[in-house]
Scaffold this active site. Structure first.
Site, short mmCIF file in Angstrom:
data_model
loop_
_atom_site.label_atom_id
_atom_site.label_comp_id
_atom_site.label_asym_id
_atom_site.label_seq_id
_atom_site.Cartn_x
_atom_site.Cartn_y
_atom_site.Cartn_z
N ARG A 138 0.86 -1.23 0.17
CA ARG A 138 0.12 -0.06 -0.02
C ARG A 138 0.68 1.27 -0.04
O ARG A 138 0.11 2.31 0.08
CB ARG A 138 -0.85 -0.02 1.30
CG ARG A 138 -2.02 -0.91 1.10
CD ARG A 138 -3.07 -0.51 2.04
NE ARG A 138 -2.81 -0.70 3.55
CZ ARG A 138 -3.58 -0.51 4.38
NH1 ARG A 138 -5.00 0.04 4.06
NH2 ARG A 138 -3.22 -0.65 5.74
N ASP A 139 2.24 1.08 -0.21
CA ASP A 139 2.86 2.40 -0.11
C ASP A 139 4.15 2.22 -0.96
O ASP A 139 5.27 2.53 -0.67
CB ASP A 139 3.39 2.95 1.28
CG ASP A 139 3.88 4.27 1.46
OD1 ASP A 139 3.28 5.33 0.26
OD2 ASP A 139 4.31 4.60 2.39
N ILE A 140 3.58 1.81 -2.28
CA ILE A 140 4.91 1.59 -3.31
C ILE A 140 5.13 3.03 -3.82
O ILE A 140 4.36 3.50 -4.70
CB ILE A 140 4.69 0.47 -4.25
CG1 ILE A 140 4.68 -0.78 -3.50
CG2 ILE A 140 5.79 0.42 -5.33
CD1 ILE A 140 4.18 -1.93 -4.30
N ASN A 144 10.58 4.55 -1.47
CA ASN A 144 10.57 3.25 -0.78
C ASN A 144 11.22 2.08 -1.47
O ASN A 144 10.98 0.70 -1.43
CB ASN A 144 9.14 2.65 -0.31
CG ASN A 144 8.62 3.48 0.95
OD1 ASN A 144 9.49 4.21 1.47
ND2 ASN A 144 7.34 3.52 1.06
N THR A 181 0.52 7.14 0.05
CA THR A 181 0.92 8.36 -0.49
C THR A 181 0.05 8.91 -1.40
O THR A 181 0.03 8.06 -2.36
CB THR A 181 2.50 8.07 -0.72
OG1 THR A 181 3.13 7.51 0.30
CG2 THR A 181 3.07 9.53 -1.28
#
Length: 280
Positions: A138-140, A144, A181
């Site tokens: 959920r935050d690629i 990161n 994000t």
């Protein structure tokens, strides 16, 4: 004392207790700081974050990472609660990935098709690994995605908002936006449609990143627009703009158009389908 200074002191405190050498700060997020530390000849990333409220999400991140063993996922060695100056902290000791971030690399210009596919294929393999474990990152995003010492191998990190599909969601139903994000989030995240979130959410995020690599911009942001306009387009479940579709096709990256479908059902159904499309 501000948070940055307080966490720096806490890092020195943890290192003293653990027999580690504090080398330097690596980077920071909104509430988290990462430091390079050494034990004998081995380097690690020490990450510290204040504990605010329940630790459920921190425990899930820890359990999820400990259950993963993949060359393109940063390894977690240990995570535990601690205190400094009477304040609770979450401490994690992870694999140190020395090659910098994709965000840094993109700040110097866009990538070629070959360079982008060399990123895409192993990262799609990560999605397969997570899919098999019922996990959604959920935050690629470029910040990161790190690079190993060879400067070529991508490594996904920061599982701070990982979703475990077999456990109850930790996000409140009434919230207008889900975790993530915004610039890289899928429509179902931006609209907090928790029932639609699965591995295809990560697929959409990775497709945004890969499109940015070859286009030099967010695929939903046209040259005369800003990133806020792109986020609104995604949240409104619009199709990829025709100009971006044409450019992706010209660059030989048309497989990303399907991955950027506003509805999960329009994306690749299984990770191996996405992997196969990237291999063509």
């Amino acid at each position: 004392m501000n948070l940055e200074a307080e966490l720096a002191e806490a890092a020195a405190h943890v290192c003293q207790k653990r027999g580690l050498k504090l080398v330097r700060e690596l980077g920071s997020g909104a509430f988290k700081r990462a430091y390079l530390v050494q034990s004998a000849e081995t380097e690690f990333a020490l990450k510290l974050a204040p504990i605010i409220g329940p630790v459920d999400r921190l425990i899930r991140e820890t359990d999820a990472l400990l259950g993963c063993a993949h060359p393109n996922i940063a390894s977690l060695f240990e995570a535990f609660p601690d205190h400094y100056n009477g304040k609770p902290l979450w401490v994690a000791i992870e694999q140190f990935i020395p090659g910098g971030t994709l965000e840094d690399r993109l700040s110097k210009g866009r990538l070629s098709r070959e360079q982008t596919l060399n990123l895409a294929r192993p990262l799609a393999g990560v999605l397969q690994h997570l899919f098999e474990r019922r996990l959604v990152h959920r935050d690629i995003k470029p910040a990161n995605i790190l690079f190993a010492a060879d400067g070529q191998t991508p490594v996904l990190t920061d599982f701070g908002i990982v979703r475990v599909l077999d456990l109850p969601s930790l996000t409140r139903e009434f919230l207008a936006f889900g975790p993530g994000t915004p610039a890289y989030a899928a429509p179902e995240q931006l609209n907090n449609e928790k029932n639609l979130i699965d591995w295809r959410t990560d697929q959409f995020e990775l497709a945004i990143v890969l499109s940015e690599c070859v286009l030099g911009r967010h695929p939903f942001m046209l040259p005369d627009q800003n990133i806020h306009s792109a986020i609104i387009e995604v949240a409104s479940k619009r199709e990829v703009p025709q100009e971006s579709r044409d450019q992706l096709e010209e660059l030989g990256m048309s497989m990303l158009i399907r991955a950027l479908s506003p509805w999960p059902v329009g994306r690749y159904r299984q990770p191996h389908d996405f992997i196969a499309a990237l291999a063509d």
